[in-house]
Design a protein around this motif. Sequence first.
Motif, short mmCIF file in Angstrom:
data_model
loop_
_atom_site.label_atom_id
_atom_site.label_comp_id
_atom_site.label_asym_id
_atom_site.label_seq_id
_atom_site.Cartn_x
_atom_site.Cartn_y
_atom_site.Cartn_z
N SER A 165 0.83 -1.20 0.00
CA SER A 165 0.00 0.00 0.00
C SER A 165 0.88 1.26 0.00
O SER A 165 2.03 1.24 0.43
N GLU A 166 0.29 2.34 -0.46
CA GLU A 166 0.97 3.63 -0.48
C GLU A 166 1.35 4.05 0.95
O GLU A 166 2.44 4.59 1.18
N ASN A 167 0.47 3.78 1.90
CA ASN A 167 0.73 4.09 3.29
C ASN A 167 1.93 3.28 3.82
O ASN A 167 2.78 3.81 4.53
N ASN A 168 2.00 2.01 3.44
CA ASN A 168 3.11 1.16 3.85
C ASN A 168 4.43 1.68 3.25
O ASN A 168 5.47 1.65 3.90
N VAL A 169 4.37 2.18 2.03
CA VAL A 169 5.55 2.77 1.40
C VAL A 169 6.04 3.94 2.24
O VAL A 169 7.23 4.05 2.55
N ALA A 170 5.11 4.81 2.63
CA ALA A 170 5.48 5.99 3.42
C ALA A 170 6.09 5.58 4.77
O ALA A 170 7.07 6.18 5.21
N VAL A 171 5.52 4.55 5.39
CA VAL A 171 6.05 4.09 6.68
C VAL A 171 7.46 3.55 6.51
O VAL A 171 8.36 3.86 7.30
N ARG A 172 7.68 2.76 5.46
CA ARG A 172 9.01 2.19 5.24
C ARG A 172 10.05 3.27 4.93
O ARG A 172 11.19 3.20 5.40
N ILE A 173 9.65 4.27 4.17
CA ILE A 173 10.57 5.37 3.87
C ILE A 173 10.89 6.13 5.16
O ILE A 173 12.05 6.49 5.40
N HIS A 174 9.88 6.36 5.98
CA HIS A 174 10.11 7.04 7.26
C HIS A 174 11.07 6.25 8.14
O HIS A 174 11.99 6.82 8.75
N ARG A 175 10.89 4.95 8.21
CA ARG A 175 11.79 4.11 9.00
C ARG A 175 13.22 4.15 8.47
O ARG A 175 14.18 4.20 9.23
N ALA A 176 13.36 4.12 7.15
CA ALA A 176 14.69 4.19 6.55
C ALA A 176 15.35 5.53 6.87
O ALA A 176 16.53 5.58 7.24
N LYS A 177 14.59 6.62 6.76
CA LYS A 177 15.14 7.94 7.08
C LYS A 177 15.55 8.03 8.54
O LYS A 177 16.59 8.60 8.87
N SER A 178 14.75 7.44 9.42
CA SER A 178 15.08 7.45 10.85
C SER A 178 16.39 6.72 11.10
O SER A 178 17.24 7.19 11.88
N LYS A 179 16.58 5.59 10.45
CA LYS A 179 17.83 4.84 10.61
C LYS A 179 19.02 5.63 10.06
O LYS A 179 20.10 5.62 10.64
N LEU A 180 18.82 6.33 8.95
CA LEU A 180 19.88 7.14 8.37
C LEU A 180 20.25 8.30 9.29
O LEU A 180 21.44 8.59 9.50
N ILE A 181 19.25 8.96 9.83
CA ILE A 181 19.50 10.08 10.74
C ILE A 181 20.25 9.59 11.97
O ILE A 181 21.23 10.21 12.40
N GLU A 182 19.81 8.47 12.50
CA GLU A 182 20.46 7.90 13.69
C GLU A 182 21.93 7.57 13.40
O GLU A 182 22.82 7.90 14.19
N ALA A 183 22.20 6.98 12.26
CA ALA A 183 23.57 6.62 11.91
C ALA A 183 24.43 7.86 11.69
O ALA A 183 25.59 7.90 12.11
#
Length: 182
Positions: free
Chosen positions: A154-172
């Motif tokens: 789903s489009e919503n799932n895409v947005a959630v996965r992108i948000h999670r990826a960005k969070s991991k990038l910011i953390e790193a």
Amino acid sequence: MLFVFLAFAGDAEKDKFEFVYNRYKKLMLSKAYAILGDYDLAQDAVSEAFIRVYKNLNKLDDLESGRTAAFLVMITKNAAITMLNKQTKTAIIDITEFEKADSFDLEETVVSEHATKELLQVVDGLKDELKAPFLLKYAYDLPLKEIGRLLKISENNVAVRIHRAKSKLIEALQKGGYGDES
């Protein structure tokens, strides 16, 4: 040129290759054009990408999956970047660029390049379920709806996965000393 490969392929390989070609050639051409900015060069890059696809045809299982689309886009991107790098290396360097040294900040450039390398390493280390939507969004500028269609989520799932990826990038990056840790 691709017909030469198809002449040597078995019927199953030929059908598989033709399906991939017909299904993804427009997507691949648009990505190559976005990188190269020249239609003829983009066509050359896509041809090179399809040669690489043919050599790796056995790695493609579900031809309509998002993983296949992402794989093909990455091959195309790499072919286009290789062409771009060859062009850049053969270009004549304009001496006036060296006269603009006053506006060049070496420290900022080195830090930026280092941060970029770290960021790319972190992206490469992400799980495929996070990496694919992130790259399709930010490297290939696809809309969420298209990413969802390609990945069959789903489009919503895409947005959630992108948000999670960005969070991991910011953390790193924060762990590496980049950005504000607050």
